[in-house]
Design an enzyme around this catalytic site. Sequence first.
Site, short mmCIF file in Angstrom:
data_model
loop_
_atom_site.label_atom_id
_atom_site.label_comp_id
_atom_site.label_asym_id
_atom_site.label_seq_id
_atom_site.Cartn_x
_atom_site.Cartn_y
_atom_site.Cartn_z
N PRO A 65 0.84 -1.20 0.00
CA PRO A 65 0.00 0.00 0.00
C PRO A 65 0.88 1.25 0.00
CG PRO A 65 0.01 -1.01 2.17
CD PRO A 65 0.75 -1.94 1.25
N HIS A 66 0.41 2.29 -0.67
CA HIS A 66 1.20 3.52 -0.73
C HIS A 66 0.28 4.71 -0.97
CE1 HIS A 66 1.00 1.67 -4.74
NE2 HIS A 66 0.95 2.89 -5.21
N ALA A 67 0.81 5.88 -0.64
CA ALA A 67 0.04 7.10 -0.81
C ALA A 67 0.99 8.30 -0.89
CB ALA A 67 -0.92 7.28 0.37
#
Length: 154
Positions: A65-67
């Site tokens: 997951p990344h943002a």
Amino acid sequence: MDLSKLLIPGAVRVIGQLTSKKRLFQELGELAAQAYGMSAAQTIDGLQERESLGPTGVGHGIALPHARLEDLTQIRGIFIRLEKPLDYDSVDRQPVDLVFALFAPKDSGVDHLKALALVSRTMRDQAVVSKLRANSDPAKIHAILTEARASQAA
């Protein structure tokens, strides 16, 4: 760029069990706040927003997951090993037990992609993944992750 610049020892955790992806994102947000002083709410919102574009479970029990977040000045990583795998809607439909989350400044551009590629390559290394799954000590897990790419580069 190497993982020791992205991931500090305090951003590695082993968790027995989580009941949902939402709970995992909450845990990542809390850890981001503790380890880096980031806003837990912004972190969780960023992860959920990115996940709505498509699942970040890349297969073989691994999620990335990344943002991209406002108010962040450098790329930061968090690693969680789950003792009980979590249903994550991964591409291969397998539950996830290794989670490497990345957070980058909104305007990080290519650096965010380079960091994501580095993490992805590391997590595709079967020897590294086997060691991660065999360890429950966050300090050892941090050492495995940060030494993995360094030894391959040498």
